[in-house]
Write an enzyme that holds these catalytic residues in place. Structure first.
Site, mmCIF file in Angstrom:
data_model
loop_
_atom_site.group_PDB
_atom_site.id
_atom_site.type_symbol
_atom_site.label_atom_id
_atom_site.label_comp_id
_atom_site.label_asym_id
_atom_site.label_seq_id
_atom_site.Cartn_x
_atom_site.Cartn_y
_atom_site.Cartn_z
ATOM 1 N N SER A 115 0.763 -1.260 0.142
ATOM 2 C CA SER A 115 0.033 -0.282 0.277
ATOM 3 C C SER A 115 0.857 1.042 0.009
ATOM 4 O O SER A 115 1.702 1.668 -0.955
ATOM 5 C CB SER A 115 -0.778 0.075 1.219
ATOM 6 O OG SER A 115 -1.942 1.233 0.984
ATOM 7 N N HIS A 116 0.577 2.052 1.124
ATOM 8 C CA HIS A 116 1.627 3.044 1.527
ATOM 9 C C HIS A 116 2.608 3.242 2.143
ATOM 10 O O HIS A 116 3.410 3.860 1.813
ATOM 11 C CB HIS A 116 0.409 4.368 1.975
ATOM 12 C CG HIS A 116 -0.040 3.094 3.525
ATOM 13 N ND1 HIS A 116 -0.570 2.527 3.917
ATOM 14 C CD2 HIS A 116 0.853 3.883 4.728
ATOM 15 C CE1 HIS A 116 -0.623 1.667 4.862
ATOM 16 N NE2 HIS A 116 0.502 2.740 5.476
ATOM 17 N N ASP A 287 -2.539 6.313 -3.362
ATOM 18 C CA ASP A 287 -1.308 5.636 -2.558
ATOM 19 C C ASP A 287 -0.727 4.829 -3.424
ATOM 20 O O ASP A 287 -1.141 4.732 -4.724
ATOM 21 C CB ASP A 287 -1.626 5.215 -1.014
ATOM 22 C CG ASP A 287 -2.471 3.950 -1.588
ATOM 23 O OD1 ASP A 287 -2.856 3.939 -2.039
ATOM 24 O OD2 ASP A 287 -2.416 3.368 -0.456
ATOM 25 N N ASP A 289 -1.250 1.614 -4.043
ATOM 26 C CA ASP A 289 -1.901 0.800 -4.200
ATOM 27 C C ASP A 289 -3.257 1.314 -5.041
ATOM 28 O O ASP A 289 -4.402 0.592 -5.414
ATOM 29 C CB ASP A 289 -2.077 -0.602 -3.782
ATOM 30 C CG ASP A 289 -3.454 -0.392 -2.371
ATOM 31 O OD1 ASP A 289 -2.454 0.612 -1.703
ATOM 32 O OD2 ASP A 289 -3.423 -0.970 -1.852
ATOM 33 N N ASP A 291 -5.623 2.593 -3.827
ATOM 34 C CA ASP A 291 -6.528 2.472 -2.630
ATOM 35 C C ASP A 291 -7.296 3.958 -1.733
ATOM 36 O O ASP A 291 -8.459 4.389 -1.460
ATOM 37 C CB ASP A 291 -7.386 1.595 -1.795
ATOM 38 C CG ASP A 291 -6.001 0.742 -0.981
ATOM 39 O OD1 ASP A 291 -5.430 1.786 -1.420
ATOM 40 O OD2 ASP A 291 -6.246 -0.127 -0.564
ATOM 41 N N ARG A 292 -6.400 4.536 -1.516
ATOM 42 C CA ARG A 292 -6.257 5.912 -0.553
ATOM 43 C C ARG A 292 -6.647 6.645 -1.828
ATOM 44 O O ARG A 292 -6.039 7.271 -2.577
ATOM 45 C CB ARG A 292 -5.621 6.477 0.382
ATOM 46 C CG ARG A 292 -5.228 4.839 1.110
ATOM 47 C CD ARG A 292 -4.106 5.251 2.519
ATOM 48 N NE ARG A 292 -3.386 3.806 3.097
ATOM 49 C CZ ARG A 292 -3.118 4.530 3.955
ATOM 50 N NH1 ARG A 292 -2.636 5.507 4.714
ATOM 51 N NH2 ARG A 292 -3.211 3.403 4.716
ATOM 52 N N LYS A 388 -11.718 0.007 -0.800
ATOM 53 C CA LYS A 388 -11.567 1.422 -1.103
ATOM 54 C C LYS A 388 -10.561 1.698 -1.710
ATOM 55 O O LYS A 388 -10.335 0.671 -2.577
ATOM 56 C CB LYS A 388 -10.220 2.137 0.243
ATOM 57 C CG LYS A 388 -9.352 2.083 0.407
ATOM 58 C CD LYS A 388 -8.845 2.383 2.020
ATOM 59 C CE LYS A 388 -7.408 2.458 2.359
ATOM 60 N NZ LYS A 388 -7.709 0.884 3.097
HETATM 61 C C1 VG1 Z 1 -3.797 1.630 8.347
HETATM 62 C C2 VG1 Z 1 -5.072 2.325 8.591
HETATM 63 C C3 VG1 Z 1 -6.482 1.881 8.228
HETATM 64 C C4 VG1 Z 1 -6.206 0.812 6.326
HETATM 65 C C5 VG1 Z 1 -5.266 0.302 6.449
HETATM 66 C C6 VG1 Z 1 -4.719 -0.256 5.167
HETATM 67 O O1 VG1 Z 1 -4.206 0.574 8.931
HETATM 68 O O2 VG1 Z 1 -4.946 3.193 9.543
HETATM 69 O O3 VG1 Z 1 -7.485 2.718 7.912
HETATM 70 O O4 VG1 Z 1 -7.583 0.766 6.594
HETATM 71 O O5 VG1 Z 1 -4.172 0.824 6.968
HETATM 72 O O6 VG1 Z 1 -4.388 0.586 4.373
HETATM 73 P P1 VG1 Z 1 -3.469 0.925 10.683
HETATM 74 O O7 VG1 Z 1 -3.406 -0.182 10.833
HETATM 75 O O8 VG1 Z 1 -0.930 1.077 10.090
HETATM 76 O O9 VG1 Z 1 -3.107 1.400 11.086
HETATM 77 V V1 VG1 Z 1 -3.574 0.720 2.933
HETATM 78 O O10 VG1 Z 1 -4.110 2.129 1.511
HETATM 79 O O11 VG1 Z 1 -2.805 -0.349 3.772
HETATM 80 O O12 VG1 Z 1 -4.827 -1.004 2.273
HETATM 81 CO CO CO Z 2 -3.287 1.198 0.038
#
Ligand code: VG1
Ligand code: CO
Length: 559
Positions: A115-116, A287, A289, A291-292, A388
């Site tokens: 992801s990010h 981000d 992938d 989704d953000r 998302k």
């Molecule tokens: C974080 C965010 C959460 C989100 C998750 C995955 O998790 O707080 O709201 O769903 O990332 O997002 P954490 O456990 O680090 O707080 V992504 O864009 O990684 O798929």
């Molecule tokens: Co993501």
């Protein structure tokens, strides 16, 4: 004919999926049989359904995606999967995987992303399983996968299978006498076709290109060298008539160009500065992938994700998809500010509060009780897919802007005037030492759940906050009654203000502490969030003793 071989292996520790899949440093995944073990465990967790099934495979283009796609092809072939739909060059955004699973009714999909989190040989990689509804596997499934990783003795693979994933088309193989098909698909086509059904593209095109009544609405869309690059190119430049100057960083790079592909004010400061100093009406970033999303208006007017959710909830009737399906319920994650709750109340919609992580929205959507949901972590989406969806959120905003003719700032200001404002901020303390953070959380939990804490008063500046409720959040899914415990410490005060604290479940090393603060004002709606929330932040730091435990006097990221 190709044959499958069985390779003996031993378990690797720590293959427990977090908030959204297994995320570790690339070098951890490169250990002997580490990745093979995890893929085999995913397949084993699917049980007998796997034989003859179709799976979707793709990732965000980061370092190691192509190699792991190749492993998944070889291991799936050996385990009786019939067909794989693989994004060209391994590229599929997370929402696109969800869309494709649903469109072609596959058993599920494997998403390769952290992801990010940054990419490259020294950074992060991740593997996540999504179910037949297109959503991230629920806790029950990920617990089962984890259990299997702790006892794995062998995996099956077809080592001789050679499959090129750079060309679109169908490749047929015979494995152990049975047909096995890999279909390399256009990474963006299905998703873009779907977006054109959901939104009124001609309307958004008129907004962007301008018309006799209105000058062109100047957008700046930033893919941060993540997976959304080709999607943004196709949607904004080819479909909506934006120029190349309206998009940036649209080539996916294995290391995201060295950047941290996280669309927030810190890591997307580049975009913020460009919009601030340029003649732009709208900016959006996504981000790694896809989704953000982060949404900003003219002058880089920042829309918090909690407000973004509330504004969209209040304006869904401008979007053709919802004109057809109607609107059935809203939801947010627990740490997300409650702005959307006020819209739900005004519109007579059901409202749900779930733990952090998109997987908790899936059941409600499948049951037809949830149309729109979001997280404060820059996640917004609807029941069009089960992830998302960053690009969807930008298109949703543009639809509202086109239909109302207002600016981003005007929309927010009139929203606050109508509903009041939930001031919100999140402090992230990234990569802290784990042990002291765990201890801090335990000590704080003990303190806030002791008798006498409810009702206690906490002073800061000229404010006094009296505790109304304090707990470690737990959630019972209203559809399948499954219970998720210990989802974050929350302290709720008499005036509705909240302090929430939890440890991240997506980091790849150490601990990341997240501190969330929110507070509602009915009338005083145009203040600065950091100033407005300062007294409550100080209460939180004092109660948790965060500076002492982490050794940090300031967060890594403030949102
Ligand atoms: C974080 C965010 C959460 C989100 C998750 C995955 O998790 O707080 O709201 O769903 O990332 O997002 P954490 O456990 O680090 O707080 V992504 O864009 O990684 O798929
Ligand atoms: Co993501």
């Amino acid at each position: 004919m190709l044959s499958a071989v069985t390779v003996p292996t031993v378990p690797h520790e720590g293959q427990k999926p977090g908030t959204s899949g297994l995320r570790k440093k690339v070098k951890v995944f490169l250990q002997e049989n580490y990745t093979e073990n995890f893929i085999q465990s995913i397949i084993d967790a699917l049980g007998k359904d796997v034989v003859g099934s179709t799976l979707v495979v793709g990732g965000d283009g980061r370092y190691l995606v192509k190699e792991v796609v190749d492993l998944i092809i070889k291991i799936s072939a050996a385990n009786g999967v019939s067909r794989l739909l693989v994004g060209q060059n391994g590229i599929l955004s997370t929402p696109a995987v969800s869309c494709i699973i649903r469109k072609y009714k596959t058993l599920g999909g494997i998403v390769l992303t952290a992801s990010h989190n940054p990419g490259g040989i020294d950074n992060d990689f991740g593997i996540k399983y999504n179910c037949s509804n297109g959503g991230p596997a629920p806790d029950q499934t990920t617990n089962e996968i984890y259990k299997l990783t702790t006892a794995i003795k062998e995996y099956k693979i077809v080592p001789e299978l050679k499959c090129a994933i750079d060309k679109i088309g169908v490749q047929n193989f015979t494995v152990e006498g049975k047909p096995f098909v890999v279909e390399v698909i256009d990474s963006v086509r299905d998703y873009v076709d779907y977006m054109k059904e959901i939104f009124d593209f001609p309307l958004i095109k008129r907004l962007i290109q301008g018309s006799e009544q209105r000058k062109p609405f100047n957008v700046l869309i930033d893919s941060m060298n993540g997976v959304t690059g080709p999607y943004v190119q196709r949607v904004f430049v080819e479909e909506l008539g934006a120029s190349e100057k309206n998009v940036r960083r649209v080539v996916p790079l294995e290391d995201f160009g060295g950047a941290h592909p996280d669309p927030n004010l810190t890591y997307a400061a580049d975009l913020v500065n460009a919009v601030k100093s340029g003649d732009y009406d709208f900016g959006a970033a996504f981000d790694g992938d896809g989704d953000r999303n982060m949404i900003i208006g003219r002058g880089a007017f920042f829309v918090t994700p909690s407000d973004s959710l509330a504004v969209l909830a209040n304006n869904l009737h401008h979007i053709p998809y919802f004109q057809r399906t109607g609107v059935r319920g809203f939801a947010r994650s627990m740490p997300t500010a409650a702005a959307v709750d006020r819209v739900a109340a005004a519109k007579g919609q059901e409202m749900f509060e779930v733990p952090t992580g998109w997987k908790y929205f899936g059941n409600l959507m499948d049951a037809g009780r949830l149309s729109l949901c979001g997280e404060e972590s820059f996640g917004t989406g609807s029941d069009h897919v089960r992830e998302k969806d960053g690009l969807w959120a930008a298109l949703a905003w543009l639809s509202v802007l086109a239909a109302t003719g207002k600016s981003v700032e005007d929309i927010l200001k009139s929203h606050w005037a109508e509903f009041g404002r939930n001031y919100f901020t999140r402090y992230d303390y990234e990569e802290c030492a784990s042990d002291p953070c765990n201890e801090m959380m335990q000590v704080l939990e003990k303190r806030i759940t002791e008798p006498g804490f409810v009702g206690s008063a906490h002073d800061s500046a000229d404010k006094t906050y009296v505790v109304k409720l304090a707990d470690n959040f737990s959630y019972m899914d209203p559809i399948d009654q499954s219970v998720s415990m210990k989802q974050g410490l929350r302290i709720i005060f008499e005036d509705g203000s909240r302090i929430v604290m939890r440890l991240s479940g997506t980091g790849s090393s150490g601990a990341t502490v997240r501190l969330y603060i929110d507070s509602y004002e009915a009338k005083n709606v145009v203040g600065d969030a950091q100033v407005m929330l300062r007294p409550l932040i100080d209460v939180a730091l004092q109660l948790s003793q965060l500076p002492q435990y982490t050794g940090r006097d300031a967060p890594t990221v403030i949102t």
